[in-house]
Design a protein around this motif. Structure first.
Motif, PDB file in Angstrom:
ATOM      1  N   TYR A 148      36.446 -41.115  -1.429  1.00  0.00           N
ATOM      2  CA  TYR A 148      35.920 -41.185  -0.072  1.00  0.00           C
ATOM      3  C   TYR A 148      36.908 -40.712   1.030  1.00  0.00           C
ATOM      4  N   SER A 149      36.255 -40.642   2.336  1.00  0.00           N
ATOM      5  CA  SER A 149      37.167 -40.492   3.468  1.00  0.00           C
ATOM      6  C   SER A 149      36.665 -41.380   4.338  1.00  0.00           C
ATOM      7  N   LEU A 150      37.584 -42.284   5.029  1.00  0.00           N
ATOM      8  CA  LEU A 150      37.263 -43.140   6.094  1.00  0.00           C
ATOM      9  C   LEU A 150      37.605 -42.855   7.493  1.00  0.00           C
ATOM     10  N   PHE A 151      36.789 -43.169   8.409  1.00  0.00           N
ATOM     11  CA  PHE A 151      36.915 -42.856   9.905  1.00  0.00           C
ATOM     12  C   PHE A 151      36.893 -44.173  10.661  1.00  0.00           C
ATOM     13  N   ASP A 152      37.651 -44.047  11.825  1.00  0.00           N
ATOM     14  CA  ASP A 152      37.453 -45.332  12.847  1.00  0.00           C
ATOM     15  C   ASP A 152      36.115 -44.905  13.756  1.00  0.00           C
ATOM     16  N   THR A 199      21.512 -28.550   6.345  1.00  0.00           N
ATOM     17  CA  THR A 199      22.782 -28.041   6.002  1.00  0.00           C
ATOM     18  C   THR A 199      23.713 -29.246   5.647  1.00  0.00           C
ATOM     19  N   VAL A 200      24.861 -28.947   5.068  1.00  0.00           N
ATOM     20  CA  VAL A 200      25.938 -29.779   4.654  1.00  0.00           C
ATOM     21  C   VAL A 200      26.939 -29.458   5.856  1.00  0.00           C
ATOM     22  N   PHE A 201      27.071 -30.563   6.587  1.00  0.00           N
ATOM     23  CA  PHE A 201      28.244 -30.606   7.678  1.00  0.00           C
ATOM     24  C   PHE A 201      29.311 -31.632   7.289  1.00  0.00           C
ATOM     25  N   TRP A 202      29.350 -32.370   6.371  1.00  0.00           N
ATOM     26  CA  TRP A 202      30.457 -33.368   6.087  1.00  0.00           C
ATOM     27  C   TRP A 202      31.369 -32.936   4.986  1.00  0.00           C
ATOM     28  N   PRO A 203      32.582 -33.848   4.806  1.00  0.00           N
ATOM     29  CA  PRO A 203      33.359 -33.539   3.784  1.00  0.00           C
ATOM     30  C   PRO A 203      32.653 -33.549   2.437  1.00  0.00           C
ATOM     31  N   ASN A 204      33.456 -32.845   1.632  1.00  0.00           N
ATOM     32  CA  ASN A 204      33.009 -32.842   0.179  1.00  0.00           C
ATOM     33  C   ASN A 204      33.605 -34.014  -0.723  1.00  0.00           C
ATOM     34  N   VAL A 205      33.406 -35.429  -0.224  1.00  0.00           N
ATOM     35  CA  VAL A 205      33.774 -36.568  -0.910  1.00  0.00           C
ATOM     36  C   VAL A 205      32.375 -37.280  -1.334  1.00  0.00           C
ATOM     37  N   PHE A 226      28.318 -44.165   3.882  1.00  0.00           N
ATOM     38  CA  PHE A 226      27.229 -43.338   3.390  1.00  0.00           C
ATOM     39  C   PHE A 226      27.624 -42.792   1.971  1.00  0.00           C
ATOM     40  N   LEU A 227      26.829 -42.553   0.842  1.00  0.00           N
ATOM     41  CA  LEU A 227      26.984 -42.273  -0.129  1.00  0.00           C
ATOM     42  C   LEU A 227      26.454 -40.636  -0.051  1.00  0.00           C
ATOM     43  N   ASN A 228      27.267 -39.791  -0.545  1.00  0.00           N
ATOM     44  CA  ASN A 228      26.932 -38.462  -0.486  1.00  0.00           C
ATOM     45  C   ASN A 228      26.359 -37.814  -1.782  1.00  0.00           C
ATOM     46  N   LEU A 229      25.017 -37.693  -1.802  1.00  0.00           N
ATOM     47  CA  LEU A 229      24.329 -37.279  -2.861  1.00  0.00           C
ATOM     48  C   LEU A 229      24.375 -35.736  -3.278  1.00  0.00           C
ATOM     49  N   HIS A 230      24.880 -35.022  -2.104  1.00  0.00           N
ATOM     50  CA  HIS A 230      25.232 -33.744  -2.243  1.00  0.00           C
ATOM     51  C   HIS A 230      26.164 -33.210  -3.396  1.00  0.00           C
ATOM     52  N   LYS A 231      27.383 -34.366  -3.386  1.00  0.00           N
ATOM     53  CA  LYS A 231      28.393 -34.283  -4.337  1.00  0.00           C
ATOM     54  C   LYS A 231      27.972 -34.336  -5.627  1.00  0.00           C
ATOM     55  N   ALA A 232      26.857 -35.457  -5.849  1.00  0.00           N
ATOM     56  CA  ALA A 232      26.533 -35.552  -7.317  1.00  0.00           C
ATOM     57  C   ALA A 232      25.425 -34.541  -7.758  1.00  0.00           C
ATOM     58  N   GLY A 269      23.622 -31.827  -5.523  1.00  0.00           N
ATOM     59  CA  GLY A 269      23.508 -30.706  -4.820  1.00  0.00           C
ATOM     60  C   GLY A 269      22.522 -30.636  -3.725  1.00  0.00           C
ATOM     61  N   TYR A 270      22.023 -31.776  -3.536  1.00  0.00           N
ATOM     62  CA  TYR A 270      20.799 -31.798  -2.474  1.00  0.00           C
ATOM     63  C   TYR A 270      21.586 -32.407  -1.115  1.00  0.00           C
ATOM     64  N   PRO A 271      21.130 -31.848   0.088  1.00  0.00           N
ATOM     65  CA  PRO A 271      21.844 -32.346   1.317  1.00  0.00           C
ATOM     66  C   PRO A 271      21.389 -33.624   1.745  1.00  0.00           C
ATOM     67  N   VAL A 272      21.816 -34.625   1.098  1.00  0.00           N
ATOM     68  CA  VAL A 272      21.241 -36.095   1.453  1.00  0.00           C
ATOM     69  C   VAL A 272      22.448 -36.975   1.330  1.00  0.00           C
ATOM     70  N   LEU A 273      22.562 -37.610   2.370  1.00  0.00           N
ATOM     71  CA  LEU A 273      23.237 -38.841   2.799  1.00  0.00           C
ATOM     72  C   LEU A 273      22.544 -40.175   2.640  1.00  0.00           C
ATOM     73  N   VAL A 274      23.063 -41.150   2.285  1.00  0.00           N
ATOM     74  CA  VAL A 274      22.552 -42.513   2.048  1.00  0.00           C
ATOM     75  C   VAL A 274      23.234 -43.614   2.598  1.00  0.00           C
ATOM     76  N   TYR A 275      22.770 -44.138   3.725  1.00  0.00           N
ATOM     77  CA  TYR A 275      23.517 -45.418   4.211  1.00  0.00           C
ATOM     78  C   TYR A 275      23.180 -46.563   3.738  1.00  0.00           C
ATOM     79  N   MET A 276      24.221 -47.481   3.374  1.00  0.00           N
ATOM     80  CA  MET A 276      23.756 -48.488   2.402  1.00  0.00           C
ATOM     81  C   MET A 276      24.533 -49.678   3.188  1.00  0.00           C
ATOM     82  N   VAL A 277      23.494 -50.892   3.094  1.00  0.00           N
ATOM     83  CA  VAL A 277      23.635 -52.111   3.996  1.00  0.00           C
ATOM     84  C   VAL A 277      23.572 -53.309   3.028  1.00  0.00           C
ATOM     85  N   ALA A 278      24.240 -54.208   3.093  1.00  0.00           N
ATOM     86  CA  ALA A 278      24.139 -55.269   1.994  1.00  0.00           C
ATOM     87  C   ALA A 278      24.150 -56.662   2.928  1.00  0.00           C
TER      88      ALA A 278
END
Length: 487
Positions: free
Chosen positions: A117-121, A312-318, A334-340, A342-351
């Motif tokens: 993963y990559s973390l950002f402030d 399109t995919v604009f995020w890092p390949n993590v 965010f879970l990057n489903l593109h990595k797993a 191949g589809y340009p989908v990000l999933v934001y997860m909250v608990a």
């Protein structure tokens, strides 16, 4: 007339007596994987089985959505334990379903490895990976120290309280500035594993779960192919919301919302724990106190997903994009489903509490919030072309995501929740002694309830057919390997 689809009138006892020589009958309540597994096993054993599901679909908290043009699991999405000991392994291998491994064994983040993963402030600056690794190692040290706290105290406490005691004793483990925010992100990920806030998670039980070996894998094609295979040819009645269960004369009378009743020799109840806690089903006679207290004392966590599809995919390949903050509540990932997939989908997860906060928003507002978080990390992020939002906490069919251990509760809760009450049997992830909160735990609980029900009714009715535990016996004859990427 079908003995299980008989609308009750004044002569129902005579009706029952006419069918004593037929195979035993069972009503399974709930069409999640535990209910489907139970119905599959009993059907294979030649029992008369009807499955009643309140939704207009099967799967329960397993829900693969295809509206993006690709599979997106809005509920369960991981196989926890990519190994042959996993009860779902034979079925997954037989169906040729692909897995994307997101962690090896003993990852501090449970289902992801440190390098994934990559973390950002909040200003969009990436956190140096070396700092992330160092804080991760410190987090592991803190958690190990909490074990000592547990050994010193008779009474239970929250893991948050234990962490506070550890940091008071070991000020060298305290973090400041950006490192403190990274530590809060690790706590956020811990909360995501339990679907509960860290101030509610039991110190006594948080690390007692039996996690299978082999790491964790995403179901690349989603979980529905597995659900559909198990459900093939079963008698499943959708849009049948059970409102009342009556035990009478060694029979079970199950009534649904429109007043229709089903009579059977036994029932297997697999509805989510949140539904049982809300008393949405009336039991007659009432369930015994030992069962009611188990229902009320097990925690129900909440986790939601906001899936965003892009052109399109604009995020890092993590695998994971995370944002750090001063509190775990304000962190996110965010879970990057593109990595797993191949589809340009990000999933934001909250608990936890945050997941309930998201459910107060409209779907559009929730998607905009997720995008605002994404733009903190990646200011040049493009707008999504579509979005999906889950509502597990307020959905009347679930009222939560999966069970969790609350502070100060007895150790035998899961055993009591699983235990039968005469001819009522209980299954679902919350009844799994070793694998609660997991899909394979839910599946195994359904098989176990079916076994117990089958043994009881077979003796009672002199019915001795063999209970098959999988779709077909030949599935276990040839060992088909897992299809795994990112080994």
């Amino acid at each position: 007339m079908d003995p299980m689809n008989f609308v009750i009138g004044g002569s129902f006892l005579t009706h029952i007596e006419r069918h004593q020589t037929s195979p035993p009958s069972v009503v399974v309540i709930g069409g999640g994987i535990s209910g489907i597994a139970a119905a599959r096993a009993l059907s294979n054993a030649s029992f008369n089985v009807i499955l009643l599901e309140s939704r207009n679909r099967i799967g329960g908290r397993v829900h693969t959505d295809y509206s993006f043009g690709c599979p997106v699991d809005m509920g369960a999405s991981w196989l926890h334990g990519v190994c042959n000991e996993n009860s779902l392994a034979p079925l997954i291998r037989h169906l040729g379903l692909r897995l994307y491994r997101t962690s090896d064994d003993n990852s501090v983040l449970y289902d992801h490895d440190l390098e994934s993963y990559s973390l950002f402030d909040k200003n969009g600056h990436q956190v140096p990976q070396q700092l992330v690794i160092e804080v991760g190692q410190i987090f592991e040290r803190i958690l190990k120290e909490t074990v000592k706290i547990r050994d010193e105290h008779i009474d239970d406490m929250s893991i948050l309280q234990a962490i506070s005691i550890v940091l008071d004793r070991h000020p060298e483990l305290r973090q400041e500035g950006l490192a403190y925010e990274v530590l809060q992100w690790y706590i956020c990920r811990m909360e995501a594993w339990f679907a509960a806030d860290v101030d509610t998670i039991s110190l006594k039980n948080w690390d007692q779960e039996h996690v299978l070996s082999g790491g964790h894998g995403l179901m690349v094609q989603g979980y529905y192919p597995l659900i559909n295979a198990l459900a093939k040819d079963l008698d499943i009645r959708l849009n049948h919301r059970v409102t009342k269960i009556v035990q009478h004369s060694n029979k079970v009378i199950v009534t649904v919302a429109d007043g229709t009743s089903f009579i059977a020799n036994a029932a297997i109840i697999t509805v989510p724990l949140g539904v049982l806690q809300a008393n949405l089903i009336d039991f007659e006679p009432s369930l015994p106190e030992w069962k009611l207290s188990a229902i009320s004392d097990i925690g129900v966590g909440n986790e939601n997903k906001i899936a965003l599809r892009f052109d399109t995919v604009f995020w890092p390949n993590v695998e994971v994009l995370g944002i750090v903050a001063q509190t775990s509540y304000a962190c996110g990932y965010f879970l990057n489903l593109h990595k797993a997939t191949g589809y340009p989908v990000l999933v934001y997860m909250v608990a936890g509490r945050f997941a309930y906060s998201i459910e107060k928003l409209s779907d559009e507002e929730a998607a905009k919030f997720a995008m605002s978080e994404l733009k903190k990390m990646l200011p040049h992020a493009t707008e999504p072309v579509d979005y999906l939002v889950s509502h597990w906490g307020t959905d009347p069919n679930t009222l939560g995501s999966y069970s969790c251990d609350l502070v100060g509760k007895p150790a035998d809760l899961y055993e009591r929740l699983r235990a039968p009450v005469d001819n009522l049997y209980f299954a679902g992830e919350a009844t799994s002694l070793d694998h609660s909160g997991s899909v394979h735990g839910a599946y195994s609980s359904g098989i176990l309830a079916a076994e117990e029900c089958q043994r009881h009714l077979s003796v009672q009715h002199g019915f001795s057919d063999v209970l098959n535990l999988v779709l077909r016996e030949e599935m276990t004859e040839v060992m088909v390997p897992f299809q795994i990427s990112r080994i």
